[in-house]
Write an enzyme that holds these catalytic residues in place. Structure first.
Site, mmCIF file in Angstrom:
data_model
loop_
_atom_site.group_PDB
_atom_site.id
_atom_site.type_symbol
_atom_site.label_atom_id
_atom_site.label_comp_id
_atom_site.label_asym_id
_atom_site.label_seq_id
_atom_site.Cartn_x
_atom_site.Cartn_y
_atom_site.Cartn_z
ATOM 1 C CG HIS A 144 14.053 49.617 1.740
ATOM 2 N ND1 HIS A 144 15.306 49.224 2.158
ATOM 3 C CD2 HIS A 144 14.114 49.648 0.378
ATOM 4 C CE1 HIS A 144 16.080 49.033 1.108
ATOM 5 N NE2 HIS A 144 15.387 49.275 0.012
ATOM 6 C CG HIS A 168 15.709 54.077 -0.780
ATOM 7 N ND1 HIS A 168 16.702 54.398 -1.683
ATOM 8 C CD2 HIS A 168 15.317 52.810 -1.091
ATOM 9 C CE1 HIS A 168 16.900 53.386 -2.490
ATOM 10 N NE2 HIS A 168 16.069 52.408 -2.159
ATOM 11 C CG HIS A 214 23.057 48.184 -0.820
ATOM 12 N ND1 HIS A 214 22.814 49.119 -1.796
ATOM 13 C CD2 HIS A 214 21.984 47.375 -0.806
ATOM 14 C CE1 HIS A 214 21.626 48.882 -2.342
ATOM 15 N NE2 HIS A 214 21.104 47.818 -1.757
ATOM 16 C CG HIS A 266 13.206 48.811 -2.870
ATOM 17 N ND1 HIS A 266 13.957 49.962 -2.916
ATOM 18 C CD2 HIS A 266 12.007 49.132 -3.442
ATOM 19 C CE1 HIS A 266 13.269 50.933 -3.487
ATOM 20 N NE2 HIS A 266 12.080 50.454 -3.811
ATOM 21 C CG ASP A 294 17.862 45.343 -3.270
ATOM 22 O OD1 ASP A 294 16.779 45.802 -2.885
ATOM 23 O OD2 ASP A 294 18.856 46.062 -3.501
ATOM 24 C CG HIS A 295 17.261 45.714 1.118
ATOM 25 N ND1 HIS A 295 18.357 46.053 1.886
ATOM 26 C CD2 HIS A 295 17.414 46.359 -0.063
ATOM 27 C CE1 HIS A 295 19.123 46.877 1.197
ATOM 28 N NE2 HIS A 295 18.574 47.076 0.012
ATOM 29 C CG ASP A 322 18.833 50.339 -0.107
ATOM 30 O OD1 ASP A 322 18.218 50.117 -1.154
ATOM 31 O OD2 ASP A 322 19.808 49.666 0.264
#
Length: 308
Positions: free
Chosen positions: A62, A140, A269, A64, A66-67, A211
């Site tokens: 996805h 998520h 994670h 976001h 942090d990915h 996530d």
């Protein structure tokens, strides 16, 4: 054929001095596949001295931060080598906009084709020689998907002693039998492949889940995985927070591993609230449900052998 996973980052939300953000590199012989690319991905790749500039495809769960914040650097550094093969990038809606905007704003020099494909429904997204990669939906705070790499069955093991007993001379006829063709032996008798070749042997399966809130349906998607990399962000007592943020506890991750009958599961994670010593709490709670649970750590290598 070797298969191994490299944990490039195991953290969630924010990078820590000793923990980069979530990213996993899967190597299957000469093929390299990157699953997510959080901040610090390049650092781990270089410290592991992997030939990461030849990554075949990137699979994003996805969009976001942090990915995906490690992806622009991957794209730019890949331009430092001669490359004619396209780099494929898969992910849910918005991934194409993110990649295109990053290229435009950063004025990237890219000397190879980049093919971005957005996933709008579950199913096979990538196929190679003897394997395929499939996506499936997670839940998520924004659209998120999980992935599995599944190998096709391998031919059964050839029995040379039995072939000799059946008077089949060593050479091309042995090759035909191993390819599933019938042959005629020295006495003119037809010999079928199943007389000298064992039953098909299963390939390997790698699954990547991060996530998402706990969903019983995930176990069906990752069923029988040789290695499941799964988020276990929180410890017991944080179930309400996990549900609100649509994440999982390590115990919930272990429940998926148990119900899916996977061989091994690596937690990933982690919430930044836990230092490395405190991660043992997540592990202990997961192992109460699934004893084969393990903690992943940055730059860890995990071999994925065949199970005979």
């Amino acid at each position: 054929m070797n298969m191994e996973a490299f944990i490039l980052g195991c953290g969630g939300m924010m990078p820590l001095p000793y923990r980069h953000l979530t990213s996993v590199l899967l190597r299957r012989d000469g093929d390299l596949f990157l699953f997510d690319g959080g901040e610090g991905t390049q650092v781990s790749l270089r410290r592991l001295n992997l030939k990461w500039k030849k990554i075949n495809a990137i699979f994003v769960s996805h969009t976001h931060a942090d990915h995906v914040t490690g992806l622009p650097g991957i794209l730019m550094l890949s331009s430092q080598v001669d490359r004619t093969e396209p780099l494929y990038i898969f992910g849910p809606p918005k991934i194409a906009e993110y990649i295109e905007t990053s290229r435009k704003v950063l004025d990237m020099y890219i000397n190879y084709p980049i093919v971005v494909k957005e996933i709008t429904e579950p199913g096979v997204v990538y196929e190679g020689d003897g394997f395929y990669i499939r996506s499936f939906p997670l839940e998520h705070t924004k659209t998120c998907v999980g992935y599995t790499l599944e190998e096709l069955d391998r031919p059964g093991e050839f029995n040379p002693e039995e072939a000799e007993k059946l008077k089949i001379p060593k050479g091309p006829l042995w090759g035909k039998l191993q390819r599933g063709e019938s042959v005629v032996n020295e006495d003119g008798i037809e010999i079928k492949p199943e007389q000298v070749v064992g039953k098909n042997r299963s390939g390997r399966k790698f699954s990547f889940v991060t996530d998402t809130m706990y969903l019983p349906s995930i176990a069906k998607e990752v069923k029988g995985s040789d290695l499941l990399i799964c988020e276990g962000m929180f410890a017991d007592g944080c179930e309400d927070q996990a549900k609100e943020k649509k994440h999982m506890t390590s115990r919930q991750a272990a429940t998926i591993a148990r119900d899916a009958n996977v061989l091994r599961m690596g937690l990933i994670h982690y919430s930044p609230r836990y230092n490395d010593k405190e991660l043992n709490v997540l592990l202990e709670q997961a192992q109460q449900v699934y004893p084969e649970a393990r903690l992943t750590k940055d730059r860890m290598r995990i071999e994925i052998p065949y199970v005979e």
